[in-house]
Design a protein around this motif. Structure first.
Motif, PDB file in Angstrom:
ATOM      1  N   THR A 147       0.838  -1.200   0.000  1.00  0.00           N
ATOM      2  CA  THR A 147       0.000   0.000   0.000  1.00  0.00           C
ATOM      3  C   THR A 147       0.872   1.250   0.000  1.00  0.00           C
ATOM      4  O   THR A 147       0.642   2.198  -0.750  1.00  0.00           O
ATOM      5  CB  THR A 147      -0.893  -0.004   1.250  1.00  0.00           C
ATOM      6  OG1 THR A 147      -1.532  -1.257   1.334  1.00  0.00           O
ATOM      7  CG2 THR A 147      -1.911   1.110   1.214  1.00  0.00           C
ATOM      8  N   LEU A 148       1.889   1.227   0.860  1.00  0.00           N
ATOM      9  CA  LEU A 148       2.775   2.389   0.959  1.00  0.00           C
ATOM     10  C   LEU A 148       3.625   2.533  -0.294  1.00  0.00           C
ATOM     11  O   LEU A 148       3.827   3.643  -0.803  1.00  0.00           O
ATOM     12  CB  LEU A 148       3.660   2.265   2.196  1.00  0.00           C
ATOM     13  CG  LEU A 148       2.915   2.341   3.538  1.00  0.00           C
ATOM     14  CD1 LEU A 148       3.856   2.022   4.681  1.00  0.00           C
ATOM     15  CD2 LEU A 148       2.310   3.725   3.730  1.00  0.00           C
ATOM     16  N   ALA A 149       4.123   1.401  -0.777  1.00  0.00           N
ATOM     17  CA  ALA A 149       4.997   1.464  -1.945  1.00  0.00           C
ATOM     18  C   ALA A 149       4.217   1.968  -3.170  1.00  0.00           C
ATOM     19  O   ALA A 149       4.745   2.734  -3.975  1.00  0.00           O
ATOM     20  CB  ALA A 149       5.597   0.086  -2.223  1.00  0.00           C
ATOM     21  N   GLN A 150       2.957   1.534  -3.267  1.00  0.00           N
ATOM     22  CA  GLN A 150       2.157   1.990  -4.396  1.00  0.00           C
ATOM     23  C   GLN A 150       1.914   3.501  -4.321  1.00  0.00           C
ATOM     24  O   GLN A 150       1.853   4.180  -5.338  1.00  0.00           O
ATOM     25  CB  GLN A 150       0.805   1.263  -4.424  1.00  0.00           C
ATOM     26  CG  GLN A 150       0.883  -0.214  -4.800  1.00  0.00           C
ATOM     27  CD  GLN A 150       1.347  -0.449  -6.232  1.00  0.00           C
ATOM     28  OE1 GLN A 150       1.482   0.477  -7.004  1.00  0.00           O
ATOM     29  NE2 GLN A 150       1.638  -1.709  -6.552  1.00  0.00           N
ATOM     30  N   ALA A 151       1.812   4.008  -3.089  1.00  0.00           N
ATOM     31  CA  ALA A 151       1.600   5.440  -2.915  1.00  0.00           C
ATOM     32  C   ALA A 151       2.803   6.247  -3.382  1.00  0.00           C
ATOM     33  O   ALA A 151       2.698   7.447  -3.620  1.00  0.00           O
ATOM     34  CB  ALA A 151       1.304   5.736  -1.451  1.00  0.00           C
ATOM     35  N   ALA A 152       3.943   5.602  -3.496  1.00  0.00           N
ATOM     36  CA  ALA A 152       5.153   6.296  -3.927  1.00  0.00           C
ATOM     37  C   ALA A 152       5.368   6.192  -5.425  1.00  0.00           C
ATOM     38  O   ALA A 152       6.457   6.489  -5.921  1.00  0.00           O
ATOM     39  CB  ALA A 152       6.368   5.739  -3.182  1.00  0.00           C
ATOM     40  N   LYS A 153       4.341   5.760  -6.115  1.00  0.00           N
ATOM     41  CA  LYS A 153       4.374   5.688  -7.582  1.00  0.00           C
ATOM     42  C   LYS A 153       5.588   4.888  -8.095  1.00  0.00           C
ATOM     43  O   LYS A 153       6.563   5.466  -8.596  1.00  0.00           O
ATOM     44  CB  LYS A 153       4.399   7.103  -8.184  1.00  0.00           C
ATOM     45  CG  LYS A 153       3.231   7.950  -7.742  1.00  0.00           C
ATOM     46  CD  LYS A 153       2.737   8.811  -8.898  1.00  0.00           C
ATOM     47  CE  LYS A 153       1.388   9.399  -8.617  1.00  0.00           C
ATOM     48  NZ  LYS A 153       1.325  10.267  -7.414  1.00  0.00           N
ATOM     49  N   PRO A 154       5.502   3.594  -8.009  1.00  0.00           N
ATOM     50  CA  PRO A 154       6.639   2.794  -8.476  1.00  0.00           C
ATOM     51  C   PRO A 154       6.885   2.973  -9.966  1.00  0.00           C
ATOM     52  O   PRO A 154       5.944   3.089 -10.753  1.00  0.00           O
ATOM     53  CB  PRO A 154       6.216   1.361  -8.147  1.00  0.00           C
ATOM     54  CG  PRO A 154       4.762   1.412  -7.870  1.00  0.00           C
ATOM     55  CD  PRO A 154       4.432   2.796  -7.447  1.00  0.00           C
ATOM     56  N   LYS A 155       8.154   3.022 -10.313  1.00  0.00           N
ATOM     57  CA  LYS A 155       8.520   3.175 -11.722  1.00  0.00           C
ATOM     58  C   LYS A 155       8.261   1.898 -12.486  1.00  0.00           C
ATOM     59  O   LYS A 155       7.953   1.916 -13.672  1.00  0.00           O
ATOM     60  CB  LYS A 155      10.015   3.515 -11.832  1.00  0.00           C
ATOM     61  CG  LYS A 155      10.387   4.875 -11.299  1.00  0.00           C
ATOM     62  CD  LYS A 155      11.897   5.064 -11.471  1.00  0.00           C
ATOM     63  CE  LYS A 155      12.413   6.177 -10.590  1.00  0.00           C
ATOM     64  NZ  LYS A 155      13.877   6.146 -10.458  1.00  0.00           N
ATOM     65  N   PHE A 156       8.472   0.789 -11.790  1.00  0.00           N
ATOM     66  CA  PHE A 156       8.259  -0.522 -12.414  1.00  0.00           C
ATOM     67  C   PHE A 156       7.226  -1.265 -11.568  1.00  0.00           C
ATOM     68  O   PHE A 156       7.029  -0.936 -10.406  1.00  0.00           O
ATOM     69  CB  PHE A 156       9.568  -1.321 -12.438  1.00  0.00           C
ATOM     70  CG  PHE A 156      10.768  -0.503 -12.760  1.00  0.00           C
ATOM     71  CD1 PHE A 156      11.030  -0.136 -14.080  1.00  0.00           C
ATOM     72  CD2 PHE A 156      11.638  -0.082 -11.763  1.00  0.00           C
ATOM     73  CE1 PHE A 156      12.141   0.640 -14.385  1.00  0.00           C
ATOM     74  CE2 PHE A 156      12.747   0.687 -12.065  1.00  0.00           C
ATOM     75  CZ  PHE A 156      13.006   1.060 -13.371  1.00  0.00           C
ATOM     76  N   PRO A 157       6.555  -2.242 -12.161  1.00  0.00           N
ATOM     77  CA  PRO A 157       5.626  -3.028 -11.340  1.00  0.00           C
ATOM     78  C   PRO A 157       6.357  -3.657 -10.158  1.00  0.00           C
ATOM     79  O   PRO A 157       7.508  -4.092 -10.288  1.00  0.00           O
ATOM     80  CB  PRO A 157       5.084  -4.085 -12.313  1.00  0.00           C
ATOM     81  CG  PRO A 157       5.930  -4.002 -13.524  1.00  0.00           C
ATOM     82  CD  PRO A 157       6.568  -2.658 -13.552  1.00  0.00           C
TER      83      PRO A 157
END
Lengths: 198, 344, 785
Positions: free
Chosen positions: C334-344
């Motif tokens: 959830t947190l990592a997705q909030a940081a807009k990942p460059k790659f899946p």
């Protein structure tokens, strides 16, 4: 002539004193062989060696009365250690414990237990609690996993269960070198055609 | 997502690797190589090419035989360091089979038979050199004289021709080869000529006050210092080795200058600097603890001096190193550093 | 210092490792920090995720005790799992709900642990209302004045060390005030990428300083030192501002990994090298992370439990890394997705920094109290592992001065005792060695593996030792029980042996017995009754005979002994009661002798019973038997119907009275004591002679028998032979006398009694004399032998 004799007598005296001193100074107490063997035995007291416990087996080994390959729970490792201590010829294990068998402890199905105390009598380390007509239970911490209590139970309520893995007893695995080598091989295989092209 | 393969931290690296370390060593040897070419001609280049070819063949065969992945290990450059060390040790114009047999022996018996890189107890280059020194003493002591001394500068092709055939058409071979300074000092001593006189005769060939061998040594030192800065080698090795060797020669030179050469001569002759920065620094066969490295290097320094002055060989580096290699486990055992929080 | 620093700074571009000269511990590495990725961003607003996962165990120690049920509604800060009663021992910390919501599930869930194992977790479905309980810890807001109060609050607040190790904070604090002289604040944060401590120092400097002051006040510490790495100028500035005019001293330390290690920073700040195996508390130091101090402040001042923490969400795979006050239990993804990942995010996230963190086995694992960073670094091509070339880089980098390379060799070869000897347990697993290893060997994993193996080996050794002890204990117990049983058996066997010996001795004295039996036969008993009596008598006699040779005690005899013992009790009591009437049985017997044949038979039977009893019981049975039958016979002949029973009883009692002391002497006294007891018995007999002839006689015979026993025991066969005739003679004489006496005293019962007493007294005297003589003789023999 006289000098030679004197020198040798003197040397004999000196070495005699040295040996005498050494025998006093480095004296080994007791029967170290049996104790040393006892120390490396797994102390499951399972009796699979044909002796009533680890110590009697160690003593028998020290006297050279038995074979080195009788300790089933100890496996080949212990057998080799024993043969190193006793100087007896290493022998193939007759009964082989499953490789990497996880440590198991006895667990009593308390619904089935009839309180016959037979397992209590069988337990070599008094790890089963209970009294006549009362339910028994295994002190997990003290159970050696010798399985001696399993066959004596008249209602077959004891079974051996591996200790569950938790974060408290989890072990870091060893880095897997075979995998590393394999990937290296793969890499080199991949790289080879490239090299060929070059 | 599949469960990832379990791997432990750290998940980052300083991007150093074995190949880079070895390459740095190889680069550090370039100044000496160029100096060597300038002073002794192209013989060493021919030898080096021969050695590299031997290396490739031997490594490939050995890695195949040992069932190891060939490419990563053949490119780890460790063999290159071995043969470079060996090439600098042999006379530049010695016959081709010298370097081929020496390299082969060094790689097979010095490295692969012990389990390859990282498992060999003896320095492979020095093992190969010792093998050559014992097997072919005549060829190993006939050094090409510096062009400044012989007055003839031989070309690359001439060198190659000479190395493969053993003669150069229309040239007196004896004029080309001679003894090294270390050798001449030794032979001089046996003929009753003092060290001082021997060195004075040598001095005629000096270039800016240094002999040809002295210049090669300086070149090695330059490369060595660069290696210390880039942390390819530990400073303990050269400091310990040169310190011990220098101190020994200083003391004995003070005692009798006619019998013992001066410190400058000792440090800048033979393979002193090659050993100090390129040979004894081989981490696989050296001691690993900081103190141990120093002791190991000092031991080699002392042994080199002993063998040079009282032994049967003009330069004792190979034997000194091999002897100290044996002592490495013992040194490591007794020089373990004090662990944080532990009392000595 | 500053001169050295400036020199180093000048050298550093050419020789980067020169920076190692600037700190007090060995080695260290200078990785690429990349802290700017997240530190340049402001702290994000909290995110309330769709579900919160609260593992019951979030720290070192034991899991907490569940307090909620599925479906229950909880508010923010509500206690959902509590510590056990003895929290100190078990290292349990309570867990509070981070937001309001419903308990959705209590199930096994993948833990943020390198193993990826599952454990029980509470799953909360937030209602997004975020209703909270104010001051759930019910604190006054006052600073506690002693460690105990502070510990109580910290325990209730569920605060653990937030730097990474996660040791329960209350457990770190000593109970007594004044034990900690210096409090250390760890603001070093040396791991690359992580900036949560940097930001908390920038934003909550006051809370940190206050937390430290509260702790110092409670512990009575006089000094507070805060170490901050030089690469966090903003944090240093804000902390210095907050620490102005307080106890707290801010020291800027060199940026080197692992400066944030407890031992390393302690040495850097105080110059004290923490001794091996000692805890910081032992040397009067206590170090805590800045975030922990902030949590302490919030708990003490506002009664806020630890339900959220600052987490760095960063990494090369994220487009917008940030720091966030994350609720405990928020899934990583959830947190990592909030940081807009460059790659899946199909690669494992790392909890913690790149040096000491670990890859989680499932990206859905929750943030726990020790999560300081979620790192999303896309996998890089792994360099091939090469053989160790013993270059020693690892050793130069090791901050604890170990020999990583040698530890690796031994770990690789599974020589774990050697690894232990190289002090692998001092390894802080900082990863410097692996970081610098040119061969890319996963050294740290080797050490971790070695450590767990060594721990297991030690645990096994302990278990083995325990098993051995317990087995030996069991054997000892069995042995002891066996010995006790044997001792009992032996005592009985001895008794039997003596009895058997006596029997052998009294073969000659069997005459009276024979006489008795003859008398009995003459008594014309009822056939059936007599047969029965004989059966029992012979049966028991047989048993005695067999038992004398065999080792076992027949149950019959044991029973008899038991009966005898009980009877002795009663008898002695009764005997005391009717002291003067001891001879009465005989009178009665005489009376009975004149009674009907039927009655006589009864008496005989009684006598035979006693006979058998005697046979079974004691060594002087035979002599007494020889008398008893006589008496009984007489009694049977003379007894009146009424007196008969009495007589019987009395006789039995009599014999029992006599047997009892014998038994006891046999059991308790050893042969050396027997002469004395004999003498005593003889003397007693002599003194009692006037009272009861029978008793005297018995005493006499007893002493005789004892004499024999003693002789037998001493293997004085000669003396036995010489003594035997005497004994026989004396017993015969006694018997004869008694016979005569009884014959004489047949007319009147009352007078008879007295007369007989007299006569018996005489006889007894004589007997006593003889006994005394014998004793003297025997004693002399004793001394001779």
């Amino acid at each position: 002539m006289i000098e030679a004799i004197l020198i040798f007598v003197g040397l004999a005296i000196v070495f005699g004193l040295l040996l005498g001193y050494a025998s006093v100074r480095f004296k080994i107490e007791g029967n170290p062989t049996a104790e040393r063997i006892d120390k490396i035995l797994p102390q499951t007291q399972c009796g699979q060696c044909g002796y009533p416990g680890c110590k009697p087996y160690a003593e028998a080994l020290a006297k050279g009365e038995t074979e080195v390959n009788k300790c089933v729970p100890g496996g080949t490792e212990v057998m080799i250690l024993i043969s190193e201590i006793t100087g007896l010829e290493p022998k193939e294990m007759e009964t082989v414990e499953e490789e990497d068998k996880p440590k198991e402890v006895a667990r009593i199905n308390e619904d089935l237990c009839i309180g016959c105390v037979l397992c209590i009598k069988a337990c070599p380390v008094d790890a089963i609690l209970g009294a006549t007509k009362l339910m028994h239970t295994v002190i997990e911490k003290e159970c050696t996993g010798c399985e001696l209590c399993v066959p004596v139970c008249p209602v077959d309520c004891i079974d051996m269960q591996p200790i569950p893995l938790s974060t408290r007893n989890w072990k870091w695995p060893e880095p897997d070198e075979t995998i590393a080598i394999e990937t290296i091989n793969q890499q080199s295989d991949i790289n080879k055609p490239n090299q060929g092209e070059v | 997502m599949n469960a990832p393969e379990l791997s432990s931290s750290p998940y980052t690296h300083n991007n150093q690797n074995v190949r880079k370390v070895m390459l740095q060593v190889q680069i550090a040897a370039l100044p000496a190589l160029f100096t060597h070419i300038y002073l002794f001609g192209f013989g060493i280049v021919v030898q080096w090419i021969l050695a590299v070819m031997t290396l490739l063949i031997v490594e490939y065969v050995m890695l195949r035989m040992r069932g190891r992945p060939v490419l990563p290990f053949i490119t780890d450059m460790s063999g290159l360091i071995t043969i470079t060390g060996l090439v600098f040790c042999i006379p530049p114009d010695s016959p081709w089979w010298i370097i081929v047999s020496g390299s082969t022996f060094a790689l097979i018996f010095g490295k692969h038979l012990y389990g390859g890189l990282g498992y060999n107890p003896f320095n492979p280059a020095m093992l190969g050199y010792a093998f050559l020194l014992i097997s072919f003493p005549v060829q190993m002591t006939q050094w090409t004289l510096p062009s400044s001394l012989s007055g003839h500068s031989i070309s690359f092709l001439e060198s190659a021709y000479y190395i493969f055939t053993g003669h150069i058409p229309g040239m007196n071979l004896d004029a080309l080869t001679g003894a090294t300074p270390l050798n001449s000092v030794r032979t001089g001593l046996s003929q009753g000529i003092t060290v001082v006189d021997s060195i004075r005769t040598e001095a005629s060939s000096h270039l800016f006050g240094l002999s040809s061998w002295g210049w090669v040594n300086v070149a090695f030192m330059v490369g060595g210092v660069w290696m210390i800065i880039t942390r390819s080698i530990s400073w303990q090795f050269p400091v310990g080795f040169l310190g011990a060797l220098g101190l020994m020669s200083f003391i004995f030179n003070q005692i009798d200058p006619n019998l013992y050469p001066p410190m400058s001569f000792t440090l800048l002759s033979g393979g002193t600097m090659l050993a100090a920065f390129f040979i004894i620094t081989d981490p696989v066969t050296a001691s690993t603890t900081p103190k141990g490295r120093f002791i190991y290097a000092c031991g080699i320094g002392i042994l080199v001096y002993v063998i040079r002055n009282w032994g049967a060989f003009p330069d004792g580096i190979a034997f000194a190193i091999l002897l100290m290699n044996i002592a490495v486990p013992l040194i490591d055992q007794y020089t373990q550093p004090r662990v944080f929080g532990h009392k000595r | 210092m500053s001169i050295l620093a400036s020199i180093v700074n000048k050298i550093a571009p050419i020789y980067p490792q020169a920076k190692r000269w600037l700190h007090s511990f060995n080695g260290g590495v200078f990785p690429q920090y990349r802290k700017e990725l997240s530190s340049s961003q402001p702290i994000r607003e909290p995110i309330i995720p769709e579900r919160l996962v609260m593992p019951l165990q979030q720290q070192v120690g034991q899991p907490a005790e569940l307090l909620v049920k599925v479906g229950q509604t909880v508010k923010k800060n509500q206690l959902i799992a509590r510590s056990s009663k003895d929290a100190n021992k078990a290292l349990v910390v309570p867990i509070h709900a981070p937001t309001s919501g419903v308990i959705e599930e209590i199930a096994n869930y993948t833990l943020p642990h390198p193993s990826g194992l599952q454990d029980v977790a509470i799953i909360i479905k937030p209602d997004h209302l975020d209703e909270s309980i104010k001051n759930p810890l019910k604190v006054s807001g006052e600073s506690p004045n002693n460690p105990k109060e502070l510990k109580e609050i910290l325990l209730n607040a569920g605060i653990v060390g937030m730097g990474g190790a996660g040791f329960p904070t209350y457990a770190k604090i000593p109970n007594e005030p004044g034990k900690i002289h210096t409090l250390l604040i760890n603001g070093a944060e040396c791991e690359p990428f992580i900036t949560c401590d940097d930001l908390i120092m920038q934003t909550e400097a006051n809370a940190i300083i206050q937390g430290a002051l509260i702790t110092a006040q409670a512990l009575g510490s006089s000094k507070i030192i805060c170490g901050i790495e030089s690469n966090k100028p903003a944090a240093i500035k804000s902390m210095q501002k907050a620490a102005k005019d307080t106890l707290v001293e801010i020291i800027v330390v060199q940026s080197v990994y692992p400066m944030g290690g407890q031992k390393q920073l302690t040495q850097e700040l105080t110059g004290i090298e923490m001794p091996h195996k000692a805890h910081a508390v032992d040397i009067g130091l206590l170090m805590m992370n800045v975030a922990t101090f902030a949590a302490i402040h919030n708990a003490v001042r506002f009664g806020e439990p630890l339900t959220s923490r600052l987490v760095s969400v960063t990494g090369l795979g994220l487009a917008e890394p940030f720091n966030i006050k994350a609720l405990i239990g928020t899934p990583f993804e959830t947190l990592a997705q909030a940081a807009k990942p460059k790659f899946p995010l199909n690669y494992p996230l790392i909890m913690g920094g790149p040096m000491m963190g670990f890859k989680v086995q499932d990206n859905q694992v929750p943030v726990i109290k020790t999560t300081n960073c979620i790192l999303a670094n896309p996998p890089e091509p792994v360099e091939m592992q090469m053989p160790c070339i013993r270059c020693g880089e690892c050793m130069d980098a090791c901050p604890v001065n170990l020999l990583p390379q040698q530890m690796y060799w031994h770990s690789y070869a599974h020589e774990f005792e050697k690894v232990e000897k190289l002090n692998v347990f001092d390894c802080i697993e900082c990863g410097c060695c692996s970081y610098v290893c040119p061969s890319h060997i996963p050294l740290v994993q080797y050490y971790r593996h070695a450590k767990s193996e060594i721990k297991e080996i030690h645990a096994e050794e302990k278990a083995t030792e325990l098993a051995k002890q317990r087995h030996e204990f069991k054997l000892a117990r069995i042995e002891r029980e066996k010995q006790e049983r044997e001792a009992r058996l032996k005592a009985k066997k001895d008794a039997v042996k003596k009895q058997a010996e006596n029997k052998a001795d009294s073969e000659s004295t069997s005459k009276p017995k024979g006489k008795a039996s003859a008398a009995a036969a003459a008594a014309k008993a009822a056939a059936a009754k007599r047969a029965a009596a004989k059966n029992t008598a012979s049966g028991s006699a047989d048993e005695t005979a067999t038992s004398a040779t065999s080792d076992n005690i027949p149950p019959a005899r044991r029973k008899a002994i038991e009966a005898a013992k009980q009877a002795t009790h009663q008898a002695s009591k009764q005997a005391r009661d009717n002291n003067g009437n001891i001879s009465s049985p005989k009178d009665a017997a005489k009376a009975a002798a004149m009674a009907a044949a039927k009655k006589r038979a009864d008496a005989k039977k009684a006598k035979k019973q006693s006979d058998s009893l005697d046979n079974n019981k004691t060594r002087d049975v035979e002599p007494s038997v020889s008398k008893d039958p006589k008496q009984a016979a007489k009694a049977a002949a003379m007894a009146a119907a009424k007196e008969r029973a009495q007589a019987k009883k009395a006789t039995q009692k009599d014999t029992e009275v006599e047997q009892a002391p014998d038994l006891t002497t046999n059991l308790t006294q050893n042969t050396e004591e027997t002469p004395a007891s004999k003498k005593e018995a003889a003397r007693k007999a002599a003194m009692q002679a006037a009272r009861a002839a029978a008793k005297k006689r018995k005493a006499d015979s007893q002493s005789k028998a004892q004499t024999k026993n003693a002789q037998n025991n001493e293997d004085a066969s000669n003396s036995k032979q010489s003594n035997q005739p005497i004994t026989e003679a004396s017993s015969q004489q006694v018997d004869k006398q008694a016979d005569r006496q009884t014959d004489r005293q047949t007319d009147k019962q009352d007078k008879k009694q007295k007369a007989m007493q007299l006569a018996k007294a005489n006889a007894a005297k004589k007997a006593a004399e003889r006994a005394a003589l014998k004793k003297i003789q025997e004693n002399s023999e004793d001394t001779q032998s």
